[in-house]
Write an enzyme that holds these catalytic residues in place. Structure first.
Site, PDB file in Angstrom:
ATOM      1  CG  ASP A 168      -1.834   1.196   1.255  1.00 31.47           C
ATOM      2  OD1 ASP A 168      -2.452   1.455   2.309  1.00 31.47           O
ATOM      3  OD2 ASP A 168      -1.919   1.887   0.213  1.00 31.47           O
ATOM      4  CB  ILE A 169       3.726   2.029  -2.196  1.00 36.44           C
ATOM      5  CG1 ILE A 169       4.265   0.628  -1.800  1.00 36.44           C
ATOM      6  CG2 ILE A 169       4.867   3.059  -2.209  1.00 36.44           C
ATOM      7  CD1 ILE A 169       4.792   0.523  -0.374  1.00 36.44           C
ATOM      8  CD  GLU A 170      -2.049   5.225   0.589  1.00 41.19           C
ATOM      9  OE1 GLU A 170      -2.529   6.362   0.401  1.00 41.19           O
ATOM     10  OE2 GLU A 170      -2.720   4.236   0.903  1.00 41.19           O
ATOM     11  CE1 TYR A 171       1.552   9.159   2.128  1.00 44.01           C
ATOM     12  CE2 TYR A 171       1.841  11.165   0.831  1.00 44.01           C
ATOM     13  CZ  TYR A 171       1.129  10.431   1.747  1.00 44.01           C
ATOM     14  OH  TYR A 171      -0.010  10.949   2.305  1.00 44.01           O
TER      15      TYR A 171
END
Ligand SMILES: CNC(=O)NC(=N)Nc1ccccc1
Length: 314
Positions: free
Chosen positions: A150-153
């Protein structure tokens, strides 16, 4: 078709066992490993909200007292559920990988710390590899069935190498299948995971069709923007795994997402039916953010999660 839920960041969430005992979810993503290693040898950090006892492995931000999660994972597995450990989750400061070597270290760490418990090299609390590297066992003898991104940045660098390294570990297992999943935002190409999706093998992608205007489920319902499930099928067909299962990610309650992105079961039913029928090969089901919000969102006597399950199975 499956229902995937996130667990671990819910307000006053019950212990994991509560969700293991429900038949509504098939895949549970436990979140999060929210602090990434800064370099090879550095330990990641974790956060599971109210679920652990606040103790850490010395000198780290890695929780060491998650007794309920340790005790409950086997009951989820016994119920036939797939349990994944999710990394990322959304705090920009601590989520980036400086290089591929750190990504590969992170993969080794996750495999030896949360993967299969190998009593030959593990004793309660620690695992030692042939090279003499010590890894902790935050969930002790319990293990997960794979890892969710869940890579958001700060995406891009390191994730393809990390996933490919996890696949090397997966290949050593004769006991069971292990999985890799990801939670991209709906704009294409996803700023963080597009490189990894192109180059490494994902089993599931649950697109967050919320929190980003222009391609959300709410856009579909409101007749605005362009809900882009079709385009995501195209991305998958050009990816390292053209058979990746694609899930529609939704908020499980109004409060579980930014304003304006929640859609009711009645609103989402035609959307799910349309895309389930249009893409039988790729449609994997629905992902919900997140388990406790869905449990507490009771509509006509059924939880939101149950409504979603009914829509997928009716
Ligand atoms: C799969 N990951 C998420 O769904 N993360 C997420 N929903 N973060 C969040 C962003 C804004 C408000 C609430 C939660």
């Amino acid at each position: 078709n499956n229902v995937a839920v996130y667990y671990g960041q819910g307000d006053n969430q019950p212990r994991l066992k509560h969700f293991c005992e429900q038949t509504t979810s098939d895949i549970i993503n436990i979140g999060f490993i929210n602090q990434f290693p800064k370099h090879v040898g550095d330990f990641p950090g974790s956060n599971f909200a109210n679920q652990c006892d606040g103790t850490f492995f010395p000198g780290t931000e890695l929780l060491s007292g998650c007794h309920q999660i340790w005790q409950d994972i086997p009951s989820c597995k016994a119920a036939g559920k797939t349990v994944l450990l999710s990394i990322g989750g959304g705090s920009a400061t601590t989520q980036s990988l400086p290089d591929d070597a750190t990504g590969e270290w992170f993969a080794d760490f996750l495999w030896y710390s949360f993967g299969p418990y190998n009593s030959a090299i593990s004793s309660l609390g620690w695992t030692e590899t042939m090279l003499g590297q010590l890894y902790p066992r935050p969930f002790l003898t319990s293990s997960v069935d794979g890892f969710d991104f869940d890579i958001e940045y700060n995406g891009g660098v390191g994730y393809a190498a990390m996933i490919n390294r996890l696949r090397e570990h997966y290949a050593t297992s004769t006991e069971q299948t292990y999985y890799i999943s990801g939670a991209p935002q709906c704009p294409i190409p996803d700023a963080q995971l597009s490189d990894a999706i192109a180059k490494s093998y994902f089993d599931f992608l649950w697109v967050q069709f919320y929190n980003t205007p222009g391609c959300s489920a709410a856009d579909y319902v409101n007749g605005t923007g362009k809900f882009n499930f079709d385009e995501w099928v195209g991305v998958i067909e050009k990816s390292a795994n053209p058979n990746t299962k694609l899930f529609i990610g939704l908020p499980a309650s109004k409060a579980a997402a930014n304003a304006g992105f929640y859609v009711t079961p009645d609103e989402v039913k035609p959307l799910v039916k349309t895309y389930m029928d249009k893409h039988p090969k790729h449609f994997g089901g629905v992902m919900l953010w997140e388990a406790t919000a869905g449990d507490n969102n009771v509509i006509d006597g059924e939880t939101y999660t149950e409504h979603i399950k009914d829509i997928l199975y009716d």
